[in-house]
Design a protein around this motif. Structure first.
Motif, PDB file in Angstrom:
ATOM      1  N   ALA A 214      -0.174  -0.637   2.894  1.00 15.58           N
ATOM      2  CA  ALA A 214       0.505  -1.372   3.842  1.00 15.58           C
ATOM      3  C   ALA A 214       0.103  -2.705   3.890  1.00 15.58           C
ATOM      4  CB  ALA A 214       0.880  -0.936   5.231  1.00 15.58           C
TER       5      ALA A 214
ATOM      6  N   ASP B 271       0.184  -4.614   0.164  1.00 15.63           N
ATOM      7  CA  ASP B 271       1.487  -5.078  -0.185  1.00 15.63           C
ATOM      8  C   ASP B 271       2.384  -5.869   0.854  1.00 15.63           C
ATOM      9  OD1 ASP B 271       2.559  -3.348   1.355  1.00 15.63           O
ATOM     10  OD2 ASP B 271       3.501  -1.986  -0.137  1.00 15.63           O
TER      11      ASP B 271
ATOM     12  N   SER C  89       3.461  -5.035   3.806  1.00 11.76           N
ATOM     13  CA  SER C  89       4.319  -4.363   4.666  1.00 11.76           C
ATOM     14  C   SER C  89       3.854  -4.258   5.943  1.00 11.76           C
ATOM     15  CB  SER C  89       4.832  -3.117   4.083  1.00 11.76           C
ATOM     16  OG  SER C  89       3.658  -2.211   4.021  1.00 11.76           O
TER      17      SER C  89
ATOM     18  N   TRP D 228       6.488  -0.209  11.569  1.00 16.74           N
ATOM     19  CA  TRP D 228       7.780  -0.123  12.319  1.00 16.74           C
ATOM     20  C   TRP D 228       7.702  -0.764  13.712  1.00 16.74           C
ATOM     21  CZ3 TRP D 228      12.601  -0.967  11.981  1.00 16.74           C
ATOM     22  CH2 TRP D 228      13.501  -0.471  12.906  1.00 16.74           C
TER      23      TRP D 228
ATOM     24  N   ALA E 271       7.372  -4.553  13.013  1.00 18.65           N
ATOM     25  CA  ALA E 271       8.247  -5.132  12.532  1.00 18.65           C
ATOM     26  C   ALA E 271       9.414  -5.484  13.736  1.00 18.65           C
ATOM     27  CB  ALA E 271       9.436  -4.080  11.438  1.00 18.65           C
TER      28      ALA E 271
END
Length: 79
Positions: free
Chosen positions: A55, A58, A60, A63, A66
């Motif tokens: 994560a 890349d 990301s 949750w 986010a």
């Protein structure tokens, strides 16, 4: 993955054998089960760390992160 019925039968069969086993055999089985549990926990931890590194690499986000970012964006649009 075994069905609930197959799992229940396997546990019953194992209990029969455990009740017939010598104490030393029970000690060995217990030690093996503990070792298996420790190895599974270690594998889970390694998988978690790998996913976390992935994560980070890349870009990301989790949750939870986010959701927080989405809430901030909604507040900006509303405000």
């Amino acid at each position: 993955m075994k069905s609930a019925r197959d799992r229940e039968q396997l546990i019953k069969d194992i209990n029969v054998l455990l009740n017939q086993a010598y104490d030393s055999t029970l000690d060995e089985i217990y030690a093996l089960l503990q070792k298996i549990e420790e190895e599974e926990e270690e594998e889970d931890l390694k998988a978690y760390e790998l996913a976390k590194k992935s994560a980070d690499i890349d870009g990301s986000v989790s949750w939870e992160e986010a959701k927080k970012e989405l809430k901030r964006e909604i507040k900006k649009e509303v405000g």
